[in-house]
Each structure stands twice: as C-alpha cells, then as structure tokens.
Design an enzyme around this catalytic site. Structure first.
Site, mmCIF file in Angstrom:
data_model
loop_
_atom_site.group_PDB
_atom_site.id
_atom_site.type_symbol
_atom_site.label_atom_id
_atom_site.label_comp_id
_atom_site.label_asym_id
_atom_site.label_seq_id
_atom_site.Cartn_x
_atom_site.Cartn_y
_atom_site.Cartn_z
ATOM 1 N N ARG A 9 0.818 -1.216 0.000
ATOM 2 C CA ARG A 9 0.000 0.000 0.000
ATOM 3 C C ARG A 9 0.852 1.266 0.000
ATOM 4 O O ARG A 9 0.328 2.358 -0.146
ATOM 5 C CB ARG A 9 -0.919 0.000 1.213
ATOM 6 C CG ARG A 9 -1.946 -1.135 1.137
ATOM 7 C CD ARG A 9 -2.916 -1.050 2.249
ATOM 8 N NE ARG A 9 -3.580 0.250 2.189
ATOM 9 C CZ ARG A 9 -4.675 0.555 2.846
ATOM 10 N NH1 ARG A 9 -5.230 -0.339 3.612
ATOM 11 N NH2 ARG A 9 -5.211 1.759 2.749
ATOM 12 N N CYS A 10 2.163 1.121 0.153
ATOM 13 C CA CYS A 10 3.059 2.272 0.236
ATOM 14 C C CYS A 10 3.712 2.537 -1.122
ATOM 15 O O CYS A 10 4.337 1.648 -1.701
ATOM 16 C CB CYS A 10 4.133 2.001 1.286
ATOM 17 S SG CYS A 10 5.445 3.223 1.340
ATOM 18 N N SER A 11 3.584 3.746 -1.628
ATOM 19 C CA SER A 11 4.142 4.071 -2.944
ATOM 20 C C SER A 11 5.662 3.964 -2.961
ATOM 21 O O SER A 11 6.248 3.500 -3.943
ATOM 22 C CB SER A 11 3.701 5.467 -3.385
ATOM 23 O OG SER A 11 4.205 6.460 -2.513
#
Length: 113
Positions: A9-11
């Site tokens: 979920r973390c870019s």
C-alpha cells in the site's frame, strides 16, 4: 539473498520493489504487515540499519500520535510498539547480506546492491 520489507500500500515501497526488479537480482519479499515481526526481528533490523529504534518509527502515523507521541519510551518499549503495530515501521527496508537501508528515497537502495 536480498530481502525487502514491503508494504504494497506504500508508494515508496512499490517504487523500491520496481528498482529491485529492474536490477534483475534475486530477492525475497517480506510483507511485514501480513507476517508477524517479532521483537528479535526488529532488533536485528535496527542493528543492521545502525540506527536507534525511534529512527525506524513513522512518527506521523495516527497510532503513534494517539498512543505514544508524548511518552518517554525506552528503546525496548519502542520496539514492542512496532511489533504490536507494524504500521509504525518505516518502509521499505532492504537488506543485502550484512547491509541494510531504509529506502527513502527508494533510489537509496542502490547504495547496498
């Protein structure tokens, strides 16, 4: 073997994963939000990163602000908080042998490949 502690979920974590794939190196993905990270695992990561436990904490996370921000915590208490709330762990973390780096910015991982 190279390892990446990854949160899909973390870019920044996704960018780091793309860098590893582009380097065509073998690596393993550890989805630390799904797999339990024990206190001993966190202590090993902190040692490899050569940082203080507080430096691995995402201090802008609401969990930190609501539960720990104004507390005077020991290193062991900080590590226990990260074990209980893995969302607090800075990401991504890349390990290559006895070297490790927090991939912020993601290009920083090239330093240890």
């Amino acid at each position: 073997m190279i390892s990446i502690y990854h949160n899909p979920r973390c870019s920044k974590s996704r960018e780091a994963l793309k860098i590893l794939e582009a380097q065509k190196k073998d690596f393993q993905v550890i989805k630390y939000m799904d797999e339990v990270l024990h206190v001993d695992n966190l202590k090993t990561l902190i040692h490899l990163l050569d940082i203080k436990p507080i430096d691995l904490v995402r201090r802008n996370e609401s969990i930190w602000k609501e539960n720990f921000k104004n507390s005077d915590l020991t290193d062991d208490e900080i590590i226990a908080a990260m074990a209980k709330y893995p969302k607090l762990i800075e990401r991504p973390i890349i390990i290559n042998g006895n070297k490790a780096v927090i991939g912020r910015p993601p290009q920083k991982i090239l330093d240890i490949l």
